[in-house]
Design an enzyme around this catalytic site. Structure first.
Site, mmCIF file in Angstrom:
data_model
loop_
_atom_site.group_PDB
_atom_site.id
_atom_site.type_symbol
_atom_site.label_atom_id
_atom_site.label_comp_id
_atom_site.label_asym_id
_atom_site.label_seq_id
_atom_site.Cartn_x
_atom_site.Cartn_y
_atom_site.Cartn_z
ATOM 1 N N TYR A 153 0.950 -1.119 0.060
ATOM 2 C CA TYR A 153 -0.001 0.067 0.073
ATOM 3 C C TYR A 153 0.758 1.047 -0.064
ATOM 4 O O TYR A 153 0.498 2.087 0.840
ATOM 5 C CB TYR A 153 -1.000 -0.093 1.239
ATOM 6 C CG TYR A 153 -1.796 -1.321 1.390
ATOM 7 C CD1 TYR A 153 -2.689 -1.475 0.232
ATOM 8 C CD2 TYR A 153 -1.594 -2.044 2.465
ATOM 9 C CE1 TYR A 153 -3.359 -2.765 0.339
ATOM 10 C CE2 TYR A 153 -2.419 -3.428 2.718
ATOM 11 C CZ TYR A 153 -3.407 -3.389 1.441
ATOM 12 O OH TYR A 153 -4.036 -4.639 1.862
ATOM 13 N N LYS A 200 20.496 -7.711 20.770
ATOM 14 C CA LYS A 200 19.552 -7.526 21.323
ATOM 15 C C LYS A 200 18.597 -8.860 21.339
ATOM 16 O O LYS A 200 17.326 -8.721 20.918
ATOM 17 C CB LYS A 200 18.801 -6.349 20.673
ATOM 18 C CG LYS A 200 17.609 -5.771 21.607
ATOM 19 C CD LYS A 200 18.039 -4.969 23.023
ATOM 20 C CE LYS A 200 16.834 -4.550 23.610
ATOM 21 N NZ LYS A 200 16.861 -4.159 25.116
ATOM 22 N N ASP A 222 21.830 -2.221 24.463
ATOM 23 C CA ASP A 222 21.385 -0.895 25.472
ATOM 24 C C ASP A 222 22.178 -0.812 26.751
ATOM 25 O O ASP A 222 22.768 0.374 26.946
ATOM 26 C CB ASP A 222 19.798 -0.707 26.025
ATOM 27 C CG ASP A 222 19.296 -2.305 26.452
ATOM 28 O OD1 ASP A 222 20.165 -3.386 26.054
ATOM 29 O OD2 ASP A 222 18.279 -2.469 26.881
ATOM 30 N N ASP A 282 27.617 -0.093 13.787
ATOM 31 C CA ASP A 282 27.694 1.162 13.286
ATOM 32 C C ASP A 282 27.327 2.198 14.332
ATOM 33 O O ASP A 282 28.265 3.081 14.466
ATOM 34 C CB ASP A 282 26.543 1.340 11.820
ATOM 35 C CG ASP A 282 26.836 2.520 11.416
ATOM 36 O OD1 ASP A 282 27.688 3.185 11.548
ATOM 37 O OD2 ASP A 282 25.980 2.522 10.350
ATOM 38 N N ASP A 336 30.241 4.785 16.596
ATOM 39 C CA ASP A 336 30.199 6.507 16.809
ATOM 40 C C ASP A 336 30.372 6.848 18.334
ATOM 41 O O ASP A 336 30.939 7.968 18.500
ATOM 42 C CB ASP A 336 28.834 7.071 16.169
ATOM 43 C CG ASP A 336 28.920 7.201 15.007
ATOM 44 O OD1 ASP A 336 29.418 6.640 14.059
ATOM 45 O OD2 ASP A 336 28.162 8.278 14.496
#
Ligand code: GGG
Length: 354
Positions: free
Chosen positions: A145, A189, A222, A246, A250
């Site tokens: 859609y 995770k 986390d 990635d 940083d």
């Protein structure tokens, strides 16, 4: 005289400033070491996209394959969606050459201040080993859609036993080669992502049994993000999926002072294809064209490249020159609290080259 040919891909934005800076350093260092470096520059990227409708030509990989190595600047333009630039240039090279390792070291150099107080030079010294060819960056999915109010987007991550096992094994081998803290942290995770990351965790446990001399920890991403800030000095080698690697690299870059100092190597350890070296940072359109970008990440990437090409003395002398500039603290770009230009910093590195 040893001859090596390097493909230069400055790409976009500040890539066009930092790659020529690294080339100057390579030229001087090569001449001193008796290594003949030849360069071929490919002006692919967003300007090529505006002219030709694609970031690089269809025979790009064939042309790059003729070289011993690739030095890339940055990809990204404010007028082109980022998924088009990244999927049009950098990701197809990584996948096309099966450069499955993305090594991203982070080191706190003398003269550089971490935003975290109290760390001595060298106290933070880690390498994020990012899986580089599959995971969340496989870009498999689609729209249903499309552009309608009930629009659905599906984005699939791909985790293969082959892909997980080879990157995890590389991380353990690297921890042995570095011979520092001899630790590997694996990041997933898997409490929320019950398939691919559960497979990753299981393979991590299997492979770790073959390396009883290496300490391990498994962290959810986390908790890993929190611990990169809370206890960065405890990490040695950190292995993570494409997306998590990635993001975490940083974070490791900023805790060691600036993303302007973070180099990376996209490697095929079997050496079936040229490996690709690049700064971790992007094209930084906000400062592009002003001549104020920090060339040190790309110069350090060039040092990693020379090490990979079998020239460890050249690599050490380039890194030594960068260390000297940082320790001196007089010629620094704005990201490191200075007011110097790209050209000033490049000249300072050249002056310190043995
Ligand atoms: N230095 C290359 C560059 O432009 N990096 C920015 C970026 O978004 N990279 C994504 C990635 O490394 O996968």
């Amino acid at each position: 005289m040893k001859k090596l040919s390097i493909a230069l891909l400055p790409g976009d934005g500040i890539g066009m400033e930092v790659v020529p800076a690294a080339r100057k350093v390579l030229e001087k260092s090569g001449a001193a070491a008796g290594v003949h470096l030849s360069f071929e520059q490919f002006d692919w990227g967003s300007d090529h996209y505006f002219r030709m409708g694609q970031m690089m030509p269809v025979d790009a990989l064939e042309r790059l394959r003729a070289h011993d190595s690739i030095l890339l600047g940055a990809v990204g333009h404010p007028d082109i969606p980022d998924h088009i630039t990244l999927n049009g240039m950098l990701l197809p090279i990584r996948r096309g050459f099966d450069l499955y390792v993305n090594e991203r070291p982070a080191y706190l150099y003398a003269g550089v201040e971490s935003p975290l107080r109290g760390y001595e030079p060298g106290a933070i010294d880690m390498v994020v080993v990012r899986e580089n060819t599959e995971g969340e960056y496989t870009n498999v999915g689609g729209f249903v859609y499309h552009h309608l109010p009930e629009e659905v987007a599906i984005q699939t991550s791909v985790f293969t036993r082959h892909g997980c096992e080879r990157i995890i094994r590389y991380a353990f081998d690297l921890a042995r080669r570095r011979n520092q803290k001899r630790k590997v942290a694996s990041i997933t995770k898997s409490n929320a992502q019950g398939y691919g990351m559960v497979l990753w965790d299981r393979i991590f446990r299997e492979v770790s049994a073959e390396y009883p001399d290496i300490e391990t920890e498994s962290l959810l991403v986390d908790a890993a993000a929190m611990n990169f800030v809370r206890r960065p000095a405890s990490f040695d080698v950190v292995v993570a999926s494409n997306l998590f690697g990635d993001i975490l690299s940083d974070l490791s870059a900023i805790v060691t002072g600036s993303i302007g100092l973070a180099p990376s190597a996209n490697l095929d350890p079997r050496r079936n294809a040229p490996s690709l070296f690049e700064p971790v940072h992007g094209s930084a359109p906000d400062i592009a064209g002003k001549g104020v970008s920090n060339p040190l990440a790309t110069i350090l990437a060039a040092a990693m490249m020379m090490d990979h090409l079998g020239e460890p003395e050249m690599s050490a002398s380039i890194e030594g020159a960068v260390r000297a500039v940082l320790a001196d603290g007089k010629v620094l770009t704005a990201d490191l609290g200075g007011r110097s230009t790209t050209a000033d910093v490049t000249a300072a590195v050249l002056a310190h080259l043995a």
